[in-house]
Motif scaffolding. Structure first.
Motif, mmCIF file in Angstrom:
data_model
loop_
_atom_site.group_PDB
_atom_site.id
_atom_site.type_symbol
_atom_site.label_atom_id
_atom_site.label_comp_id
_atom_site.label_asym_id
_atom_site.label_seq_id
_atom_site.Cartn_x
_atom_site.Cartn_y
_atom_site.Cartn_z
ATOM 1 N N PRO C 158 0.794 -1.222 0.000
ATOM 2 C CA PRO C 158 0.000 0.000 0.000
ATOM 3 C C PRO C 158 0.833 1.281 0.000
ATOM 4 N N GLU C 159 2.080 1.192 0.454
ATOM 5 C CA GLU C 159 2.911 2.398 0.477
ATOM 6 C C GLU C 159 3.376 2.797 -0.926
ATOM 7 N N MET C 160 3.125 1.948 -1.907
ATOM 8 C CA MET C 160 3.576 2.241 -3.266
ATOM 9 C C MET C 160 2.406 2.738 -4.117
ATOM 10 N N ASP C 161 2.737 3.625 -5.079
ATOM 11 C CA ASP C 161 1.693 4.170 -5.950
ATOM 12 C C ASP C 161 1.259 3.181 -7.027
ATOM 13 N N THR C 162 2.175 2.302 -7.389
ATOM 14 C CA THR C 162 1.859 1.328 -8.435
ATOM 15 C C THR C 162 2.376 -0.034 -7.986
ATOM 16 N N ASN C 163 2.024 -1.052 -8.761
ATOM 17 C CA ASN C 163 2.574 -2.384 -8.495
ATOM 18 C C ASN C 163 3.849 -2.644 -9.294
ATOM 19 N N LEU C 164 4.337 -1.600 -9.944
ATOM 20 C CA LEU C 164 5.534 -1.782 -10.759
ATOM 21 C C LEU C 164 6.768 -1.843 -9.861
ATOM 22 N N ALA C 165 7.437 -2.973 -9.879
ATOM 23 C CA ALA C 165 8.615 -3.131 -9.026
ATOM 24 C C ALA C 165 9.865 -2.579 -9.703
ATOM 25 N N TRP C 166 9.897 -2.738 -11.003
ATOM 26 C CA TRP C 166 11.125 -2.378 -11.706
ATOM 27 C C TRP C 166 10.883 -2.367 -13.202
ATOM 28 N N SER C 167 11.561 -1.480 -13.906
ATOM 29 C CA SER C 167 11.504 -1.541 -15.364
ATOM 30 C C SER C 167 12.799 -1.013 -15.938
ATOM 31 N N MET C 168 13.022 -1.353 -17.190
ATOM 32 C CA MET C 168 14.275 -0.957 -17.827
ATOM 33 C C MET C 168 14.042 -0.889 -19.331
ATOM 34 N N GLU C 169 14.690 0.057 -19.943
ATOM 35 C CA GLU C 169 14.586 0.154 -21.399
ATOM 36 C C GLU C 169 15.964 -0.038 -22.003
ATOM 37 N N LEU C 170 16.034 -0.860 -23.014
ATOM 38 C CA LEU C 170 17.282 -1.027 -23.772
ATOM 39 C C LEU C 170 16.982 -0.592 -25.194
ATOM 40 N N GLU C 171 17.792 0.298 -25.737
ATOM 41 C CA GLU C 171 17.533 0.723 -27.104
ATOM 42 C C GLU C 171 18.839 0.940 -27.844
ATOM 43 N N GLN C 172 18.882 0.451 -29.056
ATOM 44 C CA GLN C 172 20.075 0.610 -29.873
ATOM 45 C C GLN C 172 19.638 0.685 -31.330
ATOM 46 N N GLY C 173 20.108 1.677 -32.039
ATOM 47 C CA GLY C 173 19.812 1.777 -33.470
ATOM 48 C C GLY C 173 18.570 2.594 -33.749
ATOM 49 N N GLU C 174 18.115 2.463 -34.992
ATOM 50 C CA GLU C 174 16.994 3.297 -35.458
ATOM 51 C C GLU C 174 15.800 2.404 -35.741
ATOM 52 N N LEU C 175 15.031 2.211 -34.729
ATOM 53 C CA LEU C 175 13.952 1.224 -34.819
ATOM 54 C C LEU C 175 12.849 1.649 -35.789
ATOM 55 N N ASP C 176 12.379 2.888 -35.619
ATOM 56 C CA ASP C 176 11.242 3.335 -36.437
ATOM 57 C C ASP C 176 11.589 3.269 -37.913
ATOM 58 N N LYS C 177 12.783 3.735 -38.209
ATOM 59 C CA LYS C 177 13.231 3.759 -39.604
ATOM 60 C C LYS C 177 13.220 2.342 -40.182
ATOM 61 N N GLN C 178 13.712 1.412 -39.399
ATOM 62 C CA GLN C 178 13.796 0.041 -39.887
ATOM 63 C C GLN C 178 12.411 -0.572 -40.081
ATOM 64 N N PHE C 179 11.537 -0.275 -39.152
ATOM 65 C CA PHE C 179 10.188 -0.853 -39.305
ATOM 66 C C PHE C 179 9.466 -0.246 -40.502
ATOM 67 N N SER C 180 9.672 1.055 -40.745
ATOM 68 C CA SER C 180 8.950 1.630 -41.886
ATOM 69 C C SER C 180 9.558 1.179 -43.209
ATOM 70 N N ALA C 181 10.835 0.781 -43.172
ATOM 71 C CA ALA C 181 11.464 0.321 -44.414
ATOM 72 C C ALA C 181 11.355 -1.192 -44.597
ATOM 73 N N ALA C 182 10.732 -1.871 -43.656
ATOM 74 C CA ALA C 182 10.756 -3.346 -43.675
ATOM 75 C C ALA C 182 9.950 -3.937 -44.823
ATOM 76 N N ASP C 183 10.460 -5.034 -45.370
ATOM 77 C CA ASP C 183 9.678 -5.783 -46.372
ATOM 78 C C ASP C 183 8.583 -6.581 -45.661
ATOM 79 N N VAL C 184 8.945 -7.123 -44.543
ATOM 80 C CA VAL C 184 8.005 -7.980 -43.821
ATOM 81 C C VAL C 184 8.045 -7.616 -42.338
#
Lengths: 284, 160, 788
Positions: C158-184
């Motif tokens: 109850p002392e916490m605002d959310t049930n989220l214990a932990w999170s992390m983001e890993l990002e490398q490169g140009e994701l959006d560009k690759q997805f918009s250029a993808a064949d499949v």
């Protein structure tokens, strides 16, 4: 977990057992093979005051053959059924079924009567009792009474057995020349209780069944005799359209209950599948 | 406690007389009263097979048998079978084939396999798997165990 | 080995494990086999609710029960055991809750211990436990991952605002560009149910505190004695030097016996409180409620490819269900962390994004269990590979070949920053395809399909993280040693006492160390006497986890053996008129190279060293004891690789999956004992078959576990398991002299994905069927193909 405390004694004779029934009433539990009972004790799901060990009652621990009946003593172990030539020859359905019962060490200890008295709806032996229309011999101080297998199983783990009674024998009618049997069950792993199963026994003349018992187990609170489905099939040549009709009727006749792992749809589907498989097998 | 009883049990060829409570399982009795700790307890509900012992020559789950039930009967445990040498060939093959890892299931597996080979001299792999299907091994994946039982059977046949 | 009886050439050979002999004869010694004078037994009253407040505890009746010595509540135990907060500070911040040995006020999962009963026997303790009366106020609970993620609704803490214990983001490169250029583009959602470890020997501890000298002795079924000692020391306020942990035989670990458990540490605290030896052995029912659970994930993945099947980008989002607390001291975050880090490792992927998180639930904590996150990572990656292959009509072996890095590309960095070194994925895959005769398998599949048999072929190529550096845990402040050590000592009879910080849980640690030391020094294996699992005797070290025993403790043993050999030769050269460089050791004898003459046996050296020191020159005192430590600090982990193929048949009428054959090619670097490596793989594969086909912790909406018995929780038994064919490619790691990587987890990492892929492959004739929810049960299969 360890069991609640209880007292223990060995019955030296049936009449000794009846004395103990009088003395302890519903505080008494009969200990036969113990393969289900001791599990429930070890989980503290059951707390008898007095456990009466009947393993010394040699008068109810053998298989005997008469003209038209194989009588199995209540204390006969699953392993003995498995190895019995009389069973193999005269009660072929039971032989088919027993191969599916638990595992070696359990089969050495677990008893025929115990499995019937415990009445697990997913167990193989109660289903056979029903399919073979066996007669259960129940004994008490008042004497013996015989009850048809089809009248014995009342509800989940609940039977016609009275507090002061013991199953002493199970009488199976001897298979005739034209007797046909089939046994099917679905388990996730070898030896587990069935998700759904079918025990079939009937008399086949040519391509037509003259009589038929279909028992589905693992699908409801007791093993279920599908009478209407059987009526539909008896006297008719087994054809794909008859099989389909029978499958549809099965869905109407039996009320399937799902469990922890399997929905009622799953159990009904398997039951219909086994019905088809078993009937197709008879066709060949 | 008043409901305790005296029992006399032959365990591994030796007579033991003990005063036990009826609720004590055969497994706990041989482990804690007799100090024969080679028999293991893995579930206490008859599923895992770690507690398998021989009762009057046949394998049973000692967690689903009460000590008081064995009064006047004969028990054999892994210690007895080891000492008599009757499964020493199988033990040696299990050792060489690494048919055990943590070893907790092993006594139960050995006793079960020994009974199989008494009943069926040369079981095939499927039969071995079937017979051992009530013994949980969480470590090996079973193949090494099946190999070792198969080889024991083969060697016993060759030795005849 | 050749017939030369002098040979002590053990490394690389399938030598049996000497320490199995006692186990085979019923003479092993597990914790429950030990009994101490005056020992009492502990059992716990556990919470029947998944979330509730403790209003009042009445223990009067329990205290009157026969044989009862003490009934202790969480409040009363507070003075003997400090609560803790699990946290690793080197990762993104964790929202962490205070955890007590027994909570004084509020329980957060069903099965959490709240009152301890100490009695003369376990049975009497259980009798009394039933008499403890507790008034509860049931609180709203959080059961599923989905519920936990809701912004409104109940909170686990109850002392916490959310049930989220932990999170992390890993990002490398140009994701959006690759997805918009993808064949499949391929998208899938994966669900991985909770499971648990089920060591056949349940958890257990005997705690013996002696107030006379302030020493606490624990006999403890643990994989990590030194780590446990550090945590217990801190929480109990007893100096590490006064706390000794002995690990007797361990009946399976698999990561389950790495963690701090409330009932075990309570037992230790109670021993201090009562000044008596106490035993606690979890029974199977409480094991299901209180052992750590594992997995529990919902993963969404999206992948971009070129027309040729090259992966250009991968994106994933993983939410893992953590249970009520972050497990101490490792935290439960490493599971989702490794999903994020390891998913793309096997392939040459340049653009990647992962959001991984962990949420609290009112369930027993999830934590490190064999494979840690990596079986989920491979399920996702390999599932995506097959989904792409299906969509693009590319052969499943082919799409992998297209995306694997060349075998000469190493060392290199993965898109997630991991250094990969010495991988042989192409060679391993080629070897695998040859071994299973892949083209013929496909032909046979075609034939079987014509007969109405649904044969599936499951193929995977995975990377296995092993042998972590301190960067994984210790960098975050946790007392988790990634170092190991080996002490060697020449005894008076010439044998070598070998004392290692590694522990045995059945995997073969004893034999591996035995082989390395004997082979390196040049003595028979039975001349090396091994001691392990005693904090008072062994050098400090990490113990058994993360497939690090052979690679790290083995390296320490090699370093020590080399040093010992030098010391022996030096001592002998003092006795004989020969320089050390002219001597070598063969089967316990020191021999002069030139003449092949035996100069001295180790037996003689032992005697002279310990009794007849006057034979040494004045001023020379032989010191035939060495200790070497090793910790892997080059890379976060030493990555191994594995390729697996299997065949299976799906019965489309029952949904039953029958495994047919399994082939594995593994590269774990230098192989010390091929038999033991194979058995590690087989064991891991079969545990993973459990994950894939059988195991799930079934909870109801009140977060009550429904299948907490060994009859209801299904583990693999012998009846259903196939034989497994294994081959090796050996690419020694350059990081160590020994060259070994780990091998204990490759099986479980590979098999779940292989089974999923095999099932989907089998069902291809039935249209667009894709099962992605583990375990892959008959009912799920029948639903997926529309049979029910």
């Amino acid at each position: 977990m360890k069991p609640y405390d209880f007292s223990y004694t060995r019955a030296t004779s049936l009449s000794h057992l009846y004395d103990l029934f009088d003395e302890y009433g519903d505080g008494l539990k009969i200990l036969a093979g113990g393969q289900s009972l001791i599990t429930t004790l070890n989980m503290r799901l059951s707390s008898p005051e007095m456990l009466v060990d009947i393993n010394d009652l040699s008068e109810i621990s053998s298989i005997s053959l008469t003209d038209n009946i194989v009588s199995v003593g209540a204390l006969v172990r699953h392993a003995e059924i498995q190895e019995s030539n009389d069973i193999k020859q005269h009660v072929p359905l039971l032989k088919l079924a027993i191969e599916h019962v638990a595992h070696a060490a359990i089969r050495n200890r677990g008893t025929h009567g115990g499995s019937i008295a415990f009445a697990d709806p997913a167990a193989e032996i109660p289903a056979c009792v029903l399919a073979l229309n066996a007669t259960l011999v129940l004994a008490s101080r008042e004497g013996e009474r015989r009850i048809a297998g089809s009248d014995f199983f009342k509800d989940l783990y609940d039977t016609e057995l009275r507090e002061n009674e013991i199953i002493v024998a199970i009488e199976y009618p001897i298979a005739k020349k034209n007797t046909v049997s089939a046994f099917r069950e679905f388990t996730r792993r070898k030896g587990d209780f069935a998700t759904a199963g079918l025990a079939l026994n009937g008399e086949l003349d040519g391509k037509v069944l003259q009589s038929l018992s279909l028992v589905f187990f693992g699908v409801a609170n007791t093993p279920v005799l599908a009478r209407q489905v059987a009526d539909l099939i008896v006297g008719e040549p087994i054809t794909p359209s008859l099989i389909e009709k029978a499958q549809n009727e099965l869905a109407n006749e039996i009320e399937v209950i799902g469990d922890l792992y399997s929905s009622e749809e799953m159990k009904l589907h398997l039951s219909k599948h086994f019905l088809k498989q078993a009937l197709e097998e008879l066709q060949v | 406690m008043s409901n305790k009883t005296d029992i006399s049990v032959n365990v591994n060829g030796r007579e033991y007389t003990r005063h036990v409570s009826p609720r004590v399982s055969l497994a706990d009795f041989i482990r804690h009263d007799l100090g024969l700790t080679g028999t293991h307890v893995g579930c206490e509900h008859g599923v895992c097979g770690a507690c398998v012992v021989k009762l009057d020559g046949k394998i049973v789950r000692s967690c689903l048998t009460l000590a008081v039930q064995t009064d006047g009967h004969a028990i054999e445990t892994i210690e007895g079978l080891s000492e008599s040498g009757e499964i020493s060939d199988m033990q040696e093959i299990f050792h060489k084939r690494n048919a055990l890892q943590c070893g907790y299931c092993t006594p139960g597996i050995l006793l079960t396999a020994a009974e199989l080979l008494e009943k069926t001299a040369t079981p095939d792999r499927e039969e071995i798997r079937e017979f051992l299907s009530g013994n949980l091994c969480r470590c090996t994946g079973y193949e090494a165990i099946i190999d070792a039982v198969e080889e024991t059977a083969r060697e016993r046949q060759d030795g005849k | 080995m050749a017939n030369d009886t002098d040979l002590t050439d053990y490394i690389g050979h399938s030598v049996p494990r000497a320490n199995t002999l006692a186990l085979l004869n019923g003479r092993g010694q597990f914790v429950d086999d030990i009994s101490l004078p005056g020992m009492l037994h502990v059992c716990f009253v556990r919470s029947p609710y998944s979330h509730a407040r403790i209003l009042e505890i009445d223990k009067q009746d329990a205290l009157q029960s026969p044989g009862v010595v003490a009934v202790v509540t969480g409040k009363e135990l507070l003075a003997y055991c400090e609560p803790w907060r699990a946290e690793l500070t080197h990762l993104p911040p964790m929202q962490t809750a205070l955890q007590y040995a027994m909570p004084p006020e509020r329980v957060c999962y069903q099965g959490e211990p709240v009152v301890a009963v100490v009695a003369e026997s376990r049975a009497l303790a259980e009798d009394a436990a039933e008499l403890v009366e507790i008034d509860w106020e049931e609180l709203a609970n959080v059961a599923s991952i989905e519920e936990a993620m809701q912004s409104e609704g109940p909170r686990v803490h109850p002392e916490m605002d959310t049930n989220l214990a932990w999170s992390m983001e890993l990002e490398q490169g140009e994701l959006d560009k690759q997805f918009s250029a993808a064949d499949v583009i391929v998208e899938q959602e994966f669900y991985v149910d909770r499971q648990t470890g089920v060591t056949l020997e349940p958890r257990g501890i005997i705690a013996n505190y002696n107030s006379a000298d302030g020493q606490l002795l624990l006999h403890h079924s643990t994989q990590v004695p030194h780590i446990q000692r550090a945590v217990y020391s801190k929480q109990l306020g007893i100096k590490e030097s006064k706390l000794r942990i002995i690990c007797p035989d361990l009946g399976g670990g698999f990561g389950l016996k790495l963690h701090i458990y409330s009932d075990e540490i309570s037992t230790a605290a109670l021993s201090v409180m009562l000044n008596r030896p106490l035993k606690f052995i979890a029974d199977r029912l409480e094991s299901f409620l209180s052992d750590i659970h594992a997995r529990g994930h919902i993963v969404k993945a999206k992948m971009a490819l070129t027309e040729a099947g090259n992966i250009t980008a991968l994106q994933l989002e993983d939410v893992a269900g953590g249970g009520a607390y972050l497990i101490h001291p490792r935290t439960s975050t490493i599971e989702p962390l490794l999903v994020g880090v390891c998913t793309p490792l096997a392939y040459d992927i340049e653009h990647y994004k992962a959001n991984v998180s962990l949420v609290y639930q009112n369930k027993v904590p999830t934590a490190q269990y064999r494979g840690v996150g990596m079986p989920v990572a491979s399920l996702v990656m390999e599932g995506m590979m097959d989904a792409a292959a299906r969509k693009m009509q590319i052969d499943k072996a082919e799409i992998r070949k297209v995306n694997l890095r060349a075998d000469d590309a190493y060392p290199c960095k993965s898109v997630t920053g991991e250094t990969l070194e010495g991988l042989s994925q192409h060679e391993s895959l080629d070897r695998l395809l040859e071994m299973c005769a892949y083209p013929q398998l496909r032909e046979e599949q075609q034939k079987l399909r014509e007969q109405g048999i649904y044969r599936g072929i499951g193929l995977v190529t995975v990377v296995e993280g092993t042998s972590p550096s301190p960067a994984l845990y210790a960098a975050g402040g946790a007392p988790i040693s990634s170092r190991d050590a080996c002490t060697l000592r020449l005894e008076s009879d010439g044998s070598i006492a070998c004392i290692t910080s590694l522990t045995e849980q059945g995997q073969g640690a004893y034999a591996i160390i035995n082989q390395i030391v004997a082979d390196t020094i040049g003595v028979k294996m039975d001349e090396v006497d091994i001691l392990m699992g005693d904090t008072k005797a062994t050098p400090f070290g990490g113990g058994t986890w993360a497939s690090r025993g052979t690679s790290i403790a083995g390296e320490a043993a090699l370093l020590s053996a080399n040093a010992m050999k030098e010391k022996i030769l030096d001592a002998v050269s003092q006795l004989a008129d020969a320089p050390a460089e002219q001597l070598y050791i063969k089967n316990g004898k020191v021999i002069e190279i030139e003449t092949e003459k035996v100069v001295l046996t180790l037996e003689e050296l032992g005697r002279i060293t310990h009794y007849r020191t006057m034979e040494f020159p004045q001023g020379f005192d032989p010191e035939l004891v060495v200790t070497n430590h090793y910790s892997q600090r080059d890379h976060m982990m030493l990555y191994a690789n594995c390729a697996m193929c299997l065949t299976l048949d799906v019965d489309i009428n029952t949904g039953q999956v029958k495994l047919d054959q399994i082939w594995v090619v593994e590269d774990c670097g230098k192989v010390i004992n091929p038999m033991l490596v194979d058995e590690q793989i087989r064991g891991g594969v079969v545990q993973g078959i459990g994950s894939a086909l059988f195991e799930e912790c079934i909870y109801d909406e009140d977060a009550q576990l429904r299948n907490g018995t060994l009859a209801d929780y299904l583990v693999p038994m012998a009846g259903e398991m196939p034989d497994i064919k294994i081959a090796h490619v050996e690419t020694p790691t350059l990081v160590t002299e020994l060259g070994a990587k780990g091998c204990g987890e490759a099986g479980i990492i590979s098999i779940c994905a292989a089974i999923m892929n095999g099932i989907n492959d089998a069902l291809e004739p039935l249209g667009d069927v894709s099962l992605t929810s583990q375990p892959f049960t008959p009912e799920k299969i029948l639903k997926a193909i529309g049979k029910i």
